[in-house]
Design an enzyme around this catalytic site. Structure first.
Site, PDB file in Angstrom:
ATOM      1  N   GLY A  26       0.811  -1.218   0.000  1.00  0.00           N
ATOM      2  CA  GLY A  26       0.000   0.000   0.000  1.00  0.00           C
ATOM      3  C   GLY A  26       0.841   1.263   0.000  1.00  0.00           C
ATOM      4  O   GLY A  26       1.633   1.494   0.910  1.00  0.00           O
ATOM      5  N   GLY A  28      -0.327   4.396   0.196  1.00  0.00           N
ATOM      6  CA  GLY A  28      -1.126   5.525   0.667  1.00  0.00           C
ATOM      7  C   GLY A  28      -0.312   6.347   1.667  1.00  0.00           C
ATOM      8  O   GLY A  28       0.921   6.275   1.683  1.00  0.00           O
ATOM      9  N   PHE A  29      -1.016   7.113   2.493  1.00  0.00           N
ATOM     10  CA  PHE A  29      -0.322   7.969   3.469  1.00  0.00           C
ATOM     11  C   PHE A  29       0.635   7.152   4.350  1.00  0.00           C
ATOM     12  O   PHE A  29       1.770   7.545   4.597  1.00  0.00           O
ATOM     13  CB  PHE A  29      -1.335   8.643   4.396  1.00  0.00           C
ATOM     14  N   VAL A  95      -1.861  -6.745  -5.019  1.00  0.00           N
ATOM     15  CA  VAL A  95      -1.544  -7.849  -4.109  1.00  0.00           C
ATOM     16  C   VAL A  95      -2.779  -8.731  -3.978  1.00  0.00           C
ATOM     17  O   VAL A  95      -3.880  -8.255  -3.726  1.00  0.00           O
ATOM     18  CB  VAL A  95      -1.094  -7.305  -2.737  1.00  0.00           C
ATOM     19  N   GLU A 187     -19.087  17.064   2.427  1.00  0.00           N
ATOM     20  CA  GLU A 187     -18.249  17.792   1.461  1.00  0.00           C
ATOM     21  C   GLU A 187     -18.727  17.521   0.028  1.00  0.00           C
ATOM     22  O   GLU A 187     -18.795  18.436  -0.803  1.00  0.00           O
ATOM     23  CB  GLU A 187     -16.780  17.392   1.631  1.00  0.00           C
ATOM     24  N   ASP A 318      -5.639   2.999   7.764  1.00  0.00           N
ATOM     25  CA  ASP A 318      -7.036   2.563   7.709  1.00  0.00           C
ATOM     26  C   ASP A 318      -7.214   1.056   7.881  1.00  0.00           C
ATOM     27  O   ASP A 318      -8.342   0.583   8.004  1.00  0.00           O
ATOM     28  CB  ASP A 318      -7.653   2.964   6.357  1.00  0.00           C
TER      29      ASP A 318
HETATM   30  C1  LIG Z   1     -13.441  10.561   0.098  1.00  0.00           C
HETATM   31  C2  LIG Z   1     -12.517  10.619   1.289  1.00  0.00           C
HETATM   32  C3  LIG Z   1     -12.257  11.833   1.916  1.00  0.00           C
HETATM   33  C4  LIG Z   1     -11.396  11.902   3.008  1.00  0.00           C
HETATM   34  N1  LIG Z   1     -11.141  13.113   3.602  1.00  0.00           N
HETATM   35  C5  LIG Z   1     -10.235  13.170   4.595  1.00  0.00           C
HETATM   36  C6  LIG Z   1      -9.877  14.435   5.163  1.00  0.00           C
HETATM   37  O1  LIG Z   1     -10.408  15.471   4.773  1.00  0.00           O
HETATM   38  N2  LIG Z   1      -8.926  14.446   6.133  1.00  0.00           N
HETATM   39  C7  LIG Z   1      -8.326  13.294   6.569  1.00  0.00           C
HETATM   40  O2  LIG Z   1      -7.443  13.348   7.432  1.00  0.00           O
HETATM   41  N3  LIG Z   1      -8.654  12.103   6.073  1.00  0.00           N
HETATM   42  C8  LIG Z   1      -9.590  12.014   5.096  1.00  0.00           C
HETATM   43  N4  LIG Z   1      -9.921  10.794   4.567  1.00  0.00           N
HETATM   44  C9  LIG Z   1      -9.323   9.595   5.133  1.00  0.00           C
HETATM   45  C10 LIG Z   1      -7.911   9.383   4.617  1.00  0.00           C
HETATM   46  O3  LIG Z   1      -7.854   9.594   3.222  1.00  0.00           O
HETATM   47  C11 LIG Z   1      -7.499   7.963   4.968  1.00  0.00           C
HETATM   48  O4  LIG Z   1      -7.596   7.816   6.364  1.00  0.00           O
HETATM   49  C12 LIG Z   1      -6.084   7.690   4.518  1.00  0.00           C
HETATM   50  O5  LIG Z   1      -5.974   7.746   3.119  1.00  0.00           O
HETATM   51  C13 LIG Z   1      -5.625   6.309   4.984  1.00  0.00           C
HETATM   52  O6  LIG Z   1      -4.322   6.123   4.560  1.00  0.00           O
HETATM   53  P1  LIG Z   1      -3.762   4.647   4.357  1.00  0.00           P
HETATM   54  O7  LIG Z   1      -2.347   4.782   3.978  1.00  0.00           O
HETATM   55  O8  LIG Z   1      -4.105   3.808   5.527  1.00  0.00           O
HETATM   56  O9  LIG Z   1      -4.637   4.049   3.172  1.00  0.00           O
HETATM   57  P2  LIG Z   1      -4.858   4.615   1.696  1.00  0.00           P
HETATM   58  O10 LIG Z   1      -4.492   6.025   1.589  1.00  0.00           O
HETATM   59  O11 LIG Z   1      -6.226   4.186   1.339  1.00  0.00           O
HETATM   60  O12 LIG Z   1      -3.806   3.776   0.864  1.00  0.00           O
HETATM   61  C14 LIG Z   1      -3.960   2.406   0.660  1.00  0.00           C
HETATM   62  C15 LIG Z   1      -3.160   2.031  -0.556  1.00  0.00           C
HETATM   63  O13 LIG Z   1      -3.197   0.629  -0.695  1.00  0.00           O
HETATM   64  C16 LIG Z   1      -3.335   0.305  -2.053  1.00  0.00           C
HETATM   65  N5  LIG Z   1      -3.959  -1.018  -2.127  1.00  0.00           N
HETATM   66  C17 LIG Z   1      -5.159  -1.387  -1.653  1.00  0.00           C
HETATM   67  N6  LIG Z   1      -5.385  -2.678  -1.937  1.00  0.00           N
HETATM   68  C18 LIG Z   1      -4.313  -3.119  -2.620  1.00  0.00           C
HETATM   69  C19 LIG Z   1      -3.952  -4.364  -3.200  1.00  0.00           C
HETATM   70  N7  LIG Z   1      -4.753  -5.427  -3.140  1.00  0.00           N
HETATM   71  N8  LIG Z   1      -2.776  -4.460  -3.832  1.00  0.00           N
HETATM   72  C20 LIG Z   1      -1.941  -3.382  -3.921  1.00  0.00           C
HETATM   73  N9  LIG Z   1      -2.224  -2.190  -3.389  1.00  0.00           N
HETATM   74  C21 LIG Z   1      -3.389  -2.060  -2.750  1.00  0.00           C
HETATM   75  C22 LIG Z   1      -4.232   1.404  -2.604  1.00  0.00           C
HETATM   76  O14 LIG Z   1      -4.061   1.545  -4.000  1.00  0.00           O
HETATM   77  C23 LIG Z   1      -3.736   2.616  -1.843  1.00  0.00           C
HETATM   78  O15 LIG Z   1      -2.717   3.295  -2.539  1.00  0.00           O
HETATM   79  C24 LIG Z   1     -10.794  10.706   3.492  1.00  0.00           C
HETATM   80  C25 LIG Z   1     -11.057   9.492   2.866  1.00  0.00           C
HETATM   81  C26 LIG Z   1     -11.904   9.448   1.779  1.00  0.00           C
HETATM   82  C27 LIG Z   1     -12.173   8.127   1.117  1.00  0.00           C
END
Ligand SMILES: Cc1cc2nc3c(=O)[nH]c(=O)nc-3n(C[C@H](O)[C@H](O)[C@H](O)COP(=O)(O)OP(=O)(O)OC[C@H]3O[C@@H](n4cnc5c(N)ncnc54)[C@H](O)[C@@H]3O)c2cc1C
Length: 455
Positions: A26, A28-29, A95, A187, A318
């Site tokens: 992943g 993401g953040f 994955v 939003e 998340d």
């Molecule tokens: C519409 C929306 C608005 C939001 N607004 C806010 C806000 O204003 N402020 C705030 O703080 N938070 C906000 N959030 C929440 C915030 O975006 C999430 O908490 C944050 O992105 C979580 O980060 P993460 O790294 O855990 O997961 P993510 O950012 O979701 O990253 C997960 C990564 O895993 C990858 N992945 C998933 N499954 C697979 C797989 N099977 N194989 C390979 N890669 C995979 C995905 O492509 C992604 O890049 C919002 C969320 C959404 C959906």
């Protein structure tokens, strides 16, 4: 830091392609924060993501409503991690399976990677709570793909409503229902309502915007923004109503069809487009990986972000139920994900040097939501200092610019917001589903590419 011990090689009945010190699932953040910090420290990292880019979820609704460009919320992972490229390998691959006990990850193309440490940060997925018709008919908003699909559908539906009204039927409407009145739903509903009031009115006619376009916001809870204070909720409710959003609070959605949603109290709301902001569950990869899952399908992690019974495995952002020092569950927010990523990297570095891990300390900056231009609510720091209106709006802008990855993305967002604020034009057009647009073109004599939200 000291020399990093070699990753133990084992016999390869798993067809392990290559061992790495750390394998991250992943980008993401959370995953990017781990990769950046470890890469900078010279640790050998493999980062796997299904996309070659990092997506900034908090602004997806602005892509869907043509306010900002896709390139503002998507940044190539190789660009983000270019300084760390000697130590961080990146693979864009989905994955398929994780084996937490063996710390291996298998991608859809059958390749398996093993890490001495495994970091799972694969984020969340929409949770439709088995609502009949929801998965089939509602638009989720959790990825760039979702946002572009929704943008295209909104443009198509608007053109169809306009063409049908012009040609034959005065009753033709664009009706959008947003399910979930948390920050994402508020939003999204606010942005669509503003789009109708200012942009559709400008490109079509004020009469069409006022009489033929509707936005509904629905939630089973009887308030908007449940985690916020009563004052913020009241302000948000008033601003949404001023924008013309129809609120349906206190009744759950019991079914969704292609043309309407039905609520548990029997109300039906006509809506050709239903947007699902009604809940999240953790990535489907977790259960089969061998983890015991808890609330929201997430993994309950130890205070140091490792997982009980799986040495060397970290679950973040998340995908994890993370608690603060007082044992309170932290929300699924970008700030929690990013900070947990930085902390996990610190603990992995400590483990590599034979030092003890430390417990995650979350720096709580509070939360905020934007309703429309100049209209936001913010509750800042653990003391929850409340801001409403233009000041909260400025705080919202500042925080989002800060959180965006990359200067081009930051500048792109600021320029788009200024243009939007000053000119009320939305030139970002995304046509992701050619068939939707084709359908629109077949239906309406007045259709032009770009549509009402185009320049
Ligand atoms: C519409 C929306 C608005 C939001 N607004 C806010 C806000 O204003 N402020 C705030 O703080 N938070 C906000 N959030 C929440 C915030 O975006 C999430 O908490 C944050 O992105 C979580 O980060 P993460 O790294 O855990 O997961 P993510 O950012 O979701 O990253 C997960 C990564 O895993 C990858 N992945 C998933 N499954 C697979 C797989 N099977 N194989 C390979 N890669 C995979 C995905 O492509 C992604 O890049 C919002 C969320 C959404 C959906």
């Amino acid at each position: 830091m000291g020399k990093i011990p070699d990753v133990e090689k084992e016999t390869s009945d798993l067809h392990v392609t290559k061992d790495h010190a750390v394998v991250i699932v992943g980008g993401g953040f959370a995953g990017v924060a781990v990769a950046k910090r470890l890469g900078r420290a010279g640790v050998d990292v493999l980062l796997l993501d299904q996309n070659s880019y990092h997506q900034f979820q908090p602004l997806l609704y602005q892509v869907a409503t043509s306010q900002i460009a896709v390139s503002t919320v998507a940044r190539p992972l190789r660009s983000i991690l270019r300084r760390e490229r000697e130590h961080v390998s990146i693979r864009a691959a989905r994955v398929d399976a994780i084996d937490a006990a063996n710390k291996t990850v298998t991608t859809v193309d059958g390749l398996t990677y093993r890490g001495r440490f495994l970091v799972v940060a694969s984020g969340a997925e929409p949770n439709f709570f088995n609502t009949p018709g929801a998965e089939e008919h509602a638009y989720p908003l959790y990825s760039i793909d979702d946002a572009t699909r929704l943008s295209s559908a909104l443009l198509g539906a608007l053109e169809r409503a306009s063409a049908t009204r012009d040609a034959s039927n005065e009753q033709a409407k664009l009706a959008v229902a947003v399910v979930g009145a948390g920050p994402n739903g508020v939003e999204t509903a606010g942005a669509i309502a503003e789009n109708i009031r200012y942009v559709v009115a400008k490109y079509h006619s004020e009469r069409f915007a006022a009489e033929s376009c509707e936005v509904h916001l629905v939630d089973m809870v009887d308030t908007v923004l449940p985690p916020f204070s009563k004052a913020s909720q009241k302000y948000t409710r008033t601003q949404l109503e001023n924008l013309g959003v129809h609120l349906h609070l206190g009744s759950a959605v019991s079914s969704v069809s292609a043309t309407e949603i039905t609520l548990a109290d029997g109300t039906t709301i006509t809506a050709g487009i239903v947007i699902w902001a009604g809940g999240l569950k953790a990535s489907h990869l977790l259960g089969p990986a061998g983890f015991t899952t808890g609330r929201g399908g997430r993994v309950d992690v130890n205070p140091d972000l490792t997982v009980q019974g799986f040495p060397g495995v970290y679950v973040l952002g998340d995908t994890a139920n993370i608690t603060d020092a007082k044992g309170r569950g932290l929300p699924q927010l970008g700030s929690v994900a990013k900070q947990s990523g930085n902390w996990a990297a610190k603990n992995i570095q400590a483990e590599l040097c034979g030092k003890p891990r430390s417990d995650f300390e979350f720096l709580d900056m509070g939360y905020m939501a934007m309703i429309g231009r100049g209209k936001s609510v913010a509750e800042l720091t653990p003391r929850r200092y409340q801001l409403q209106g233009p000041l909260a709006f400025l705080a919202w802008l500042g925080v989002h610019v800060m959180l965006l990855s990359g200067w081009q993305q930051k500048i792109g967002a600021v320029v788009s917001w200024f243009r939007d604020y000053l000119s009320r034009s939305r030139p970002q057009v995304v046509v992701h589903q050619p068939e939707v647009y084709e359908q629109t073109r077949r239906h309406g004599p007045t259709t032009e590419p770009g549509g009402p939200t185009g320049d």
